[in-house]
Design a protein around this motif. Structure first.
Motif: not given
Length: 60
Positions: A1-4, A8-9, A41-45
């Motif tokens: 849940n924390l990762v999701a 999202f943020e 940002t894309a890499a983290v997502l």
């Protein structure tokens, strides 16, 4: 849940940035920094979604 929640943020914050700060048609220094921010940002997502078992596309 924390990762999701984090992903999202992050996506909401990047969307706000993308809407208010144009990336293309900028001077080189600004263009490079904004492209780098988008790439990271894309890499983290991508990595976060992978951790959740969600496959991503390379390109849309």
């Amino acid at each position: 849940n924390l990762v999701a929640d984090y992903l999202f943020e992050l996506s909401k914050k990047f969307n706000s940035f993308y809407n208010s700060c144009p990336i293309l048609n900028q001077e080189d220094k600004i263009l490079y920094s904004r492209l780098l921010l988008a790439e990271r940002t894309a890499a983290v997502l991508k990595e976060g979604l992978n951790l959740l078992g969600i496959n991503t596309l390379e390109r849309m």
